[in-house]
Structure formats: structure tokens, C-alpha cells
Design a protein around this motif. Structure first.
Motif, PDB file in Angstrom:
ATOM      1  N   ASP A 169       4.477  12.317   1.533  1.00 10.51           N
ATOM      2  CA  ASP A 169       3.593  12.743   3.140  1.00 10.51           C
ATOM      3  C   ASP A 169       2.406  11.798   2.876  1.00 10.51           C
ATOM      4  O   ASP A 169       1.955  11.074   4.130  1.00 10.51           O
ATOM      5  CB  ASP A 169       2.134  13.651   2.248  1.00 10.51           C
ATOM      6  N   LEU A 170       1.576  11.098   2.245  1.00 11.59           N
ATOM      7  CA  LEU A 170       0.557   9.887   2.203  1.00 11.59           C
ATOM      8  C   LEU A 170       1.370   9.075   2.987  1.00 11.59           C
ATOM      9  O   LEU A 170       0.382   8.132   4.108  1.00 11.59           O
ATOM     10  CB  LEU A 170       0.439   9.059   1.114  1.00 11.59           C
ATOM     11  N   VAL A 171       2.605   8.305   3.005  1.00  7.60           N
ATOM     12  CA  VAL A 171       3.420   7.408   3.369  1.00  7.60           C
ATOM     13  C   VAL A 171       3.549   7.693   5.042  1.00  7.60           C
ATOM     14  O   VAL A 171       3.270   6.379   5.836  1.00  7.60           O
ATOM     15  CB  VAL A 171       4.046   7.406   2.908  1.00  7.60           C
ATOM     16  N   ILE A 172       3.605   8.702   5.215  1.00  9.39           N
ATOM     17  CA  ILE A 172       4.760   9.210   6.616  1.00  9.39           C
ATOM     18  C   ILE A 172       2.085   9.519   7.656  1.00  9.39           C
ATOM     19  O   ILE A 172       2.692   8.282   8.903  1.00  9.39           O
ATOM     20  CB  ILE A 172       4.514  10.645   7.312  1.00  9.39           C
ATOM     21  N   ALA A 204       0.525  -1.005  -0.315  1.00  7.69           N
ATOM     22  CA  ALA A 204      -0.229   0.176   0.137  1.00  7.69           C
ATOM     23  C   ALA A 204       1.061   1.913  -0.150  1.00  7.69           C
ATOM     24  O   ALA A 204       0.387   2.135  -0.422  1.00  7.69           O
ATOM     25  CB  ALA A 204      -0.937   0.019   1.309  1.00  7.69           C
ATOM     26  N   MET A 205       1.784   0.933   0.770  1.00  8.46           N
ATOM     27  CA  MET A 205       2.723   2.493   0.733  1.00  8.46           C
ATOM     28  C   MET A 205       3.335   2.634  -0.894  1.00  8.46           C
ATOM     29  O   MET A 205       4.130   3.389  -0.987  1.00  8.46           O
ATOM     30  CB  MET A 205       3.748   2.077   1.929  1.00  8.46           C
ATOM     31  N   VAL A 206       4.167   1.336  -1.090  1.00  7.50           N
ATOM     32  CA  VAL A 206       4.329   2.000  -2.718  1.00  7.50           C
ATOM     33  C   VAL A 206       3.651   2.134  -3.578  1.00  7.50           C
ATOM     34  O   VAL A 206       3.976   3.270  -4.806  1.00  7.50           O
ATOM     35  CB  VAL A 206       4.745   0.278  -3.074  1.00  7.50           C
ATOM     36  N   GLU A 207       2.082   1.343  -3.391  1.00  4.49           N
ATOM     37  CA  GLU A 207       1.105   2.845  -4.126  1.00  4.49           C
ATOM     38  C   GLU A 207       0.582   3.920  -4.125  1.00  4.49           C
ATOM     39  O   GLU A 207       1.509   4.751  -4.569  1.00  4.49           O
ATOM     40  CB  GLU A 207      -0.099   1.792  -4.151  1.00  4.49           C
ATOM     41  N   MET A 208       1.571   4.402  -2.695  1.00  3.20           N
ATOM     42  CA  MET A 208       1.270   5.746  -2.671  1.00  3.20           C
ATOM     43  C   MET A 208       1.907   6.296  -3.146  1.00  3.20           C
ATOM     44  O   MET A 208       1.672   7.664  -3.816  1.00  3.20           O
ATOM     45  CB  MET A 208       0.609   6.082  -0.836  1.00  3.20           C
TER      46      MET A 208
END
Ligand code: ATP
Length: 201
Positions: free
Chosen positions: A188-191, A57-61
Motif C-alpha cells: 500500500d505504501l508503494v501504491i 524509496a519504494m524498495v525501502e517501503m
């Protein structure tokens, strides 16, 4: 069609995983680069990782705004350690017309001789080595077979952009202390995702 493959644990993904890949895609005219999130990295068997779905999910974001860069679930879906040569052989079968390019950081390239069936890799894919701080391959003493491989046209050593001094290990330590990463190191999304799920505390 030129297809790039970039494997890692991405725990979490950071800009050191994005900026050099974006540059490599442009420099080499790669149509697509797939990020392969490894569920069980053979090189890191002892450390507990964040769940594969969370890393995916973090890679996608992190890649949402990146043209031509995509997350692939292929390695994540295997219920065994993913060996790079086997992944390459899978994509060779799935995309027989594709010219495969394996992207790896300089630190991983220097360790390539420790990988399962590493000598088979250059026959299947060109290796694209991304610059990483502390891993200047012009000055490092490499394993002799790796040095010989680096001198062939199966290896492309990228010298641009200037390497980013960021690692997932350091980011996990920061998040565990409840601190924010330095500006520009993590999307920022990953954070927000890491904080929402308390991934590293
Ligand atoms: P860890 O600190 O958990 O070992 P990492 O930051 O090295 O993680 P990985 O997910 O293991 O990240 O790396 C995936 C790939 O990205 C590897 O080929 C690695 O060499 C490369 N890479 C990681 N960080 C950088 C960076 N800052 N610059 C260039 N390549 C990098």
C-alpha cells in the motif's frame, strides 16, 4: 554468515520480488538479503526508468515489515551500468567471511548466458533461482551451458512458494491508465508513493 543479493530495476517493486525472497531466506537460512536497485540496468538500456532514488524509496517501503530483507544503495551509487559479477566481487571483498547467494527469477536465470562474465558468477556465489510463472525450468529448453550449470550444486532451484504472476511492466501500464493494481500485488505504501509523485503517468 550467509548473505543474499537480489538485483533488479524494481520499477516498481511488487510482491513477486518479496514473497519468494522471504521464502528463500527462510529455506536457506540466509542472515540477510540485500536488494540492489540498479541505476542503469545493462539489460534495459533503452527504457526510461523512474529515478533511482524513487525506486530505492519504494524498495525501502515494501521491505519495512520484512525481517532480514534490506535495500542497498550500492549499485545505485555507481555512475555506470552495474554488472552482477562486479557487484558480487565487491561484496566478496567487503564481506570476505560471507557465503554469497545470488537470488534471481527463473526468467533471468534462463538468460544468464547473455550476462557479462557470466561463467565467473557461480565461483563467487551460489545461484538461488526463484520460481516465476511461465518459467518452469524443468520443462523449458535452456541454453546447454545453463542446463549443465543448473545440474550442479552451485544452483538451487526453488520450487516453493507457488509463483506470483506479477510484473513491473504490467504494473506500470496499470498506473499509467490511473488504475489500481489487483489486491496483494503491491504494498500500500508503494501504491501511495507512485500516486503522490505520478511516477508512471
Ligand atoms: P520488468 O517487467 O520491468 O522487466 P520485473 O517485474 O521482471 O520488471 P525486475 O526488477 O526486472 O522486475 O526483476 C528483478 C528480479 O526479480 C529478476 O531476477 C526477476 O527475474 C525477478 N522477478 C521479477 N518478478 C518476479 C516474479 N513475479 N516472481 C519471481 N521473480 C521475479
Amino acid at each position: 554468515m550467509k548473505l543474499g543479493l537480489f538485483g533488479g530495476s524494481f520499477d516498481p517493486i511488487h510482491q513477486g520480488h518479496v514473497v519468494p525472497v522471504r521464502a528463500a531466506r527462510q529455506a536457506l537460512g540466509l542472515d540477510r538479503v540485500l536488494y540492489l536497485v540498479t541505476a542503469k540496468p545493462p539489460h534495459k538500456p533503452r527504457r526510461a526508468l523512474a529515478p533511482p532514488l524513487a525506486r530505492h524509496a519504494m524498495v525501502e517501503m515494501a521491505l519495512l515489515g520484512e525481517e532480514g530483507l534490506f535495500a542497498s544503495p550500492y549499485e545505485m551509487m555507481l555512475d555506470r551500468p552495474a554488472y552482477t559479477i562486479e557487484t558480487l566481487e565487491h561484496f566478496q571483498r567487503a564481506e570476505p567471511a560471507a557465503e554469497l547467494h545470488l537470488l534471481i527469477g527463473g526468467d533471468s536465470f534462463a538468460d544468464l548466458h547473455l550476462w557479462y562474465r557470466w561463467r565467473d558468477i557461480p565461483a563467487v556465489a551460489r545461484l538461488v533461482v526463484l520460481p516465476r510463472p511461465g518459467w518452469d525450468l524443468d520443462t523449458r529448453v535452456l541454453h546447454p551451458e545453463i542446463a549443465a550449470l543448473a545440474a550442479t550444486d552451485r544452483v538451487i532451484l526453488l520450487r516453493e512458494p507457488p509463483p506470483l504472476d506479477v510484473s513491473s511492466t504490467r504494473l506500470r501500464e496499470l498506473f499509467a491508465r490511473g488504475e489500481q493494481p489487483p489486491a496483494g500485488q503491491v504494498s500500500d505504501l508503494v501504491i501511495r508513493y507512485v500516486q503522490k509523485y505520478d511516477l508512471y503517468r
